[in-house]
Write a protein that holds these residues in place. Structure first.
Motif, PDB file in Angstrom:
ATOM      1  N   VAL A 133       5.989 -11.637  11.011  1.00 42.27           N
ATOM      2  CA  VAL A 133       4.809 -11.870  10.180  1.00 42.27           C
ATOM      3  C   VAL A 133       4.945 -11.020   8.917  1.00 42.27           C
ATOM      4  O   VAL A 133       5.124  -9.805   8.998  1.00 42.27           O
ATOM      5  N   PHE A 134       4.904 -11.686   7.779  1.00 38.17           N
ATOM      6  CA  PHE A 134       4.966 -11.022   6.481  1.00 38.17           C
ATOM      7  C   PHE A 134       3.558 -10.847   5.909  1.00 38.17           C
ATOM      8  O   PHE A 134       2.708 -11.728   6.066  1.00 38.17           O
ATOM      9  N   CYS A 135       3.341  -9.757   5.205  1.00 43.33           N
ATOM     10  CA  CYS A 135       2.193  -9.664   4.302  1.00 43.33           C
ATOM     11  C   CYS A 135       2.596 -10.419   3.032  1.00 43.33           C
ATOM     12  O   CYS A 135       3.585 -10.067   2.386  1.00 43.33           O
ATOM     13  N   HIS A 136       1.846 -11.440   2.683  1.00 42.90           N
ATOM     14  CA  HIS A 136       2.255 -12.460   1.716  1.00 42.90           C
ATOM     15  C   HIS A 136       1.801 -12.123   0.292  1.00 42.90           C
ATOM     16  O   HIS A 136       0.619 -11.923   0.044  1.00 42.90           O
ATOM     17  N   ASP A 137       2.761 -12.077  -0.637  1.00 45.86           N
ATOM     18  CA  ASP A 137       2.481 -11.832  -2.060  1.00 45.86           C
ATOM     19  C   ASP A 137       1.664 -10.557  -2.250  1.00 45.86           C
ATOM     20  O   ASP A 137       0.542 -10.573  -2.763  1.00 45.86           O
ATOM     21  N   ILE A 138       2.270  -9.443  -1.866  1.00 37.22           N
ATOM     22  CA  ILE A 138       1.531  -8.180  -1.842  1.00 37.22           C
ATOM     23  C   ILE A 138       1.162  -7.680  -3.232  1.00 37.22           C
ATOM     24  O   ILE A 138       0.270  -6.833  -3.366  1.00 37.22           O
ATOM     25  N   GLU A 139       1.812  -8.188  -4.258  1.00 38.27           N
ATOM     26  CA  GLU A 139       1.494  -7.731  -5.606  1.00 38.27           C
ATOM     27  C   GLU A 139       0.104  -8.165  -6.075  1.00 38.27           C
ATOM     28  O   GLU A 139      -0.396  -7.673  -7.091  1.00 38.27           O
ATOM     29  N   LEU A 140      -0.538  -9.054  -5.336  1.00 37.83           N
ATOM     30  CA  LEU A 140      -1.847  -9.577  -5.744  1.00 37.83           C
ATOM     31  C   LEU A 140      -3.007  -8.670  -5.338  1.00 37.83           C
ATOM     32  O   LEU A 140      -4.143  -8.915  -5.741  1.00 37.83           O
ATOM     33  N   VAL A 141      -2.730  -7.634  -4.540  1.00 37.17           N
ATOM     34  CA  VAL A 141      -3.805  -6.754  -4.063  1.00 37.17           C
ATOM     35  C   VAL A 141      -3.376  -5.301  -4.221  1.00 37.17           C
ATOM     36  O   VAL A 141      -2.225  -5.002  -4.548  1.00 37.17           O
ATOM     37  N   GLY A 154       6.961 -10.945  -1.660  1.00 36.23           N
ATOM     38  CA  GLY A 154       6.414 -10.956  -3.008  1.00 36.23           C
ATOM     39  C   GLY A 154       7.519 -11.105  -4.025  1.00 36.23           C
ATOM     40  O   GLY A 154       8.696 -11.292  -3.682  1.00 36.23           O
ATOM     41  N   TYR A 155       7.150 -10.967  -5.286  1.00 36.26           N
ATOM     42  CA  TYR A 155       8.119 -11.136  -6.376  1.00 36.26           C
ATOM     43  C   TYR A 155       8.589  -9.809  -6.974  1.00 36.26           C
ATOM     44  O   TYR A 155       9.791  -9.563  -7.040  1.00 36.26           O
ATOM     45  N   PRO A 156       7.683  -8.898  -7.414  1.00 37.30           N
ATOM     46  CA  PRO A 156       8.147  -7.680  -8.098  1.00 37.30           C
ATOM     47  C   PRO A 156       8.914  -6.756  -7.152  1.00 37.30           C
ATOM     48  O   PRO A 156       8.369  -6.260  -6.164  1.00 37.30           O
ATOM     49  N   ILE A 157      10.160  -6.526  -7.441  1.00 42.04           N
ATOM     50  CA  ILE A 157      11.010  -5.718  -6.570  1.00 42.04           C
ATOM     51  C   ILE A 157      10.506  -4.283  -6.473  1.00 42.04           C
ATOM     52  O   ILE A 157      10.507  -3.680  -5.395  1.00 42.04           O
ATOM     53  N   ASP A 158      10.054  -3.727  -7.581  1.00 38.28           N
ATOM     54  CA  ASP A 158       9.578  -2.345  -7.566  1.00 38.28           C
ATOM     55  C   ASP A 158       8.386  -2.186  -6.629  1.00 38.28           C
ATOM     56  O   ASP A 158       8.287  -1.203  -5.893  1.00 38.28           O
ATOM     57  N   THR A 159       7.479  -3.139  -6.648  1.00 37.28           N
ATOM     58  CA  THR A 159       6.311  -3.083  -5.764  1.00 37.28           C
ATOM     59  C   THR A 159       6.723  -3.179  -4.306  1.00 37.28           C
ATOM     60  O   THR A 159       6.237  -2.430  -3.450  1.00 37.28           O
ATOM     61  N   LEU A 160       7.615  -4.100  -4.008  1.00 39.64           N
ATOM     62  CA  LEU A 160       8.089  -4.259  -2.634  1.00 39.64           C
ATOM     63  C   LEU A 160       8.750  -2.983  -2.128  1.00 39.64           C
ATOM     64  O   LEU A 160       8.507  -2.537  -0.998  1.00 39.64           O
ATOM     65  N   ARG A 190       8.353   0.118  -3.231  1.00 34.72           N
ATOM     66  CA  ARG A 190       7.386   1.221  -3.120  1.00 34.72           C
ATOM     67  C   ARG A 190       6.548   1.093  -1.846  1.00 34.72           C
ATOM     68  O   ARG A 190       6.332   2.068  -1.129  1.00 34.72           O
ATOM     69  N   VAL A 191       6.078  -0.100  -1.548  1.00 35.00           N
ATOM     70  CA  VAL A 191       5.270  -0.301  -0.340  1.00 35.00           C
ATOM     71  C   VAL A 191       6.129  -0.074   0.903  1.00 35.00           C
ATOM     72  O   VAL A 191       5.660   0.501   1.897  1.00 35.00           O
ATOM     73  N   ALA A 192       7.394  -0.493   0.867  1.00 34.77           N
ATOM     74  CA  ALA A 192       8.279  -0.253   2.013  1.00 34.77           C
ATOM     75  C   ALA A 192       8.462   1.243   2.254  1.00 34.77           C
ATOM     76  O   ALA A 192       8.445   1.699   3.408  1.00 34.77           O
ATOM     77  N   ARG A 193       8.630   2.015   1.191  1.00 36.20           N
ATOM     78  CA  ARG A 193       8.781   3.465   1.348  1.00 36.20           C
ATOM     79  C   ARG A 193       7.495   4.087   1.895  1.00 36.20           C
ATOM     80  O   ARG A 193       7.539   4.921   2.810  1.00 36.20           O
ATOM     81  N   ARG A 194       6.369   3.674   1.350  1.00 36.26           N
ATOM     82  CA  ARG A 194       5.093   4.240   1.803  1.00 36.26           C
ATOM     83  C   ARG A 194       4.802   3.875   3.255  1.00 36.26           C
ATOM     84  O   ARG A 194       4.298   4.701   4.022  1.00 36.26           O
ATOM     85  N   SER A 195       5.128   2.655   3.631  1.00 41.17           N
ATOM     86  CA  SER A 195       4.911   2.230   5.005  1.00 41.17           C
ATOM     87  C   SER A 195       5.754   3.060   5.974  1.00 41.17           C
ATOM     88  O   SER A 195       5.279   3.491   7.040  1.00 41.17           O
ATOM     89  N   ARG A 196       6.989   3.302   5.590  1.00 39.15           N
ATOM     90  CA  ARG A 196       7.863   4.106   6.449  1.00 39.15           C
ATOM     91  C   ARG A 196       7.322   5.521   6.606  1.00 39.15           C
ATOM     92  O   ARG A 196       7.338   6.105   7.698  1.00 39.15           O
ATOM     93  N   GLU A 197       6.836   6.095   5.513  1.00 40.54           N
ATOM     94  CA  GLU A 197       6.280   7.447   5.556  1.00 40.54           C
ATOM     95  C   GLU A 197       5.019   7.511   6.413  1.00 40.54           C
ATOM     96  O   GLU A 197       4.822   8.455   7.180  1.00 40.54           O
TER      97      GLU A 197
END
Length: 369
Positions: A124-132, A160-166, A168-175
């Motif tokens: 299950v993906f969180c879909h288009d995370i850059e929108l929120v 999502g589309y923006p690589i930087d956002t993806l 950053r959220v991946a790093r924060r989720s891991r932390e």
């Protein structure tokens, strides 16, 4: 029905190189999605070696149509639920609305289970995370973590589309949660038009502990084909500006003059680069679309030429017809066409739909003939 797949198996050990995209069964890509057509497409895709499907509630009515196809007796008599990977998403509700609240995530997953007629979801993906806001996404990931513990879902990802956002959220989720995300899905950035996923994305995703990437939209959501961007029941939703559309059309005209089809060439490029990037413990699977039996058959035939087969399925280790001196080498003629298309695209090459490095709308496109 419990899965026979060990829960501890990392996704990168089971993710196949080719995934059937469910957006082709939506009003975004076709005016009249139907149960019969979906069933025919899914049956043929599996017959030809596909063993993974990606969809979303946002791709209306894809989940319902896929649920009907996957539960049909003609399908279940050949394939068990644990024979394939089923991926869907949460969060994106409509073109103008997203909801990543815990209540909606739980509702959305329960609804997807019902629509897809299964008692578990592989991804299950969180879909288009850059929108929120990112905090909303991290809150949704916490709920999905609970569902992994409960056995309702197997793996968690973000898309999502923006690589930087993806990244950053991946790093924060891991932390925050003490474990990396299982997979990231990025669209239209491992293509003949935009290769930023390969040049920048894979490294930052790897640094965040992510070892599985799904690259969707190898044709840049229909941009890289002779017919132009798809216009169906939802109208013209494609984000490409007019200048880029003209450049893509010029590329299609040139490729046709060389006896090739742009869509086929673009798919070979995306699959080739994904294969090259799948080294070590990193796997890059390509999500391939298709709305008809003829289109799916042509796309998978193209894929087999690049990926080869592992037995009856498309695999990582097969050698395809594009091989020159090694399994990572593209055909010489393809390499020439790849370079020609990118030259025609000119300043529109690597144009970002999120506004990074924009080209000039009035750029003149020179057709190579």
């Amino acid at each position: 029905m419990a899965s026979e797949r060990p829960l501890s198996t990392p996704l990168n050990q089971i993710l196949p190189p080719l995934i059937l995209g469910g957006a082709g069964f939506s009003y975004q890509h076709t005016s009249t999605p139907s149960v019969e057509q979906t069933r025919e497409v899914v049956s043929l895709a599996f017959q030809l070696g596909v063993r993974a499907i990606d969809t979303s509630p946002y791709y209306e009515p894809s989940e319902e149509l896929l649920g009907e196809a996957l539960s049909h007796p003609q399908f279940t008599s050949k394939y068990d639920r644990n024979d394939y990977i089923l991926m869907t998403k949460v969060g994106r509700v409509s073109a103008t609305k997203s909801d990543f609240s815990p209540e909606w995530v739980r509702f959305s997953v329960a609804r997807s289970l019902q629509r897809l007629r299964t008692d578990y979801l592989d991804v299950v993906f969180c879909h288009d995370i850059e929108l929120v806001e990112e905090e909303n996404v991290l809150e949704a990931i916490a709920v999905l973590n609970e569902m992994v513990e409960a056995g309702t879902i197997r793996y968690i990802g973000i898309s999502g589309y923006p690589i930087d956002t993806l990244a950053r959220v991946a790093r924060r989720s891991r932390e925050m949660y003490g474990r990396p995300l299982d997979v990231i899905q990025n669209w239209a950035q491992l293509t003949l038009q935009n290769d930023r996923l390969e040049r920048e994305g894979l490294q930052v995703f790897r640094e965040a502990g992510v070892s599985c990437v799904c690259s969707s939209s190898p044709l840049a959501s229909g941009l890289l084909r002779g017919e132009g961007v798809p216009i169906a029941a939802l109208g013209d939703w494609h984000p490409a500006p007019e200048g880029l559309r003209r450049a893509a059309h010029a590329a299609a005209v040139y490729v046709a003059s060389q006896g090739e089809i742009l869509a086929r060439l673009a798919l070979r490029y995306a699959l080739w680069r994904a294969k090259v990037c799948s080294t070590g413990n990193v796997r890059v699977g390509t999500i391939m679309g298709g709305t008809s039996v003829a289109e799916i058959e042509e796309n998978i035939t193209t894929a087999v030429g690049v990926l080869g087969r592992d037995g009856e399925t498309l695999g990582w280790n097969g050698a395809g017809r594009e091989v020159e001196s090694s399994n990572d080498s593209a055909d010489v003629q393809d390499l020439e066409l790849f370079r020609a298309v990118q030259e025609i695209l000119g300043q529109w090459r690597n144009y970002s739909f999120s506004g990074e490095n924009p080209a000039t709308e009035g750029d003149v496109v020179q057709t190579k003939l």
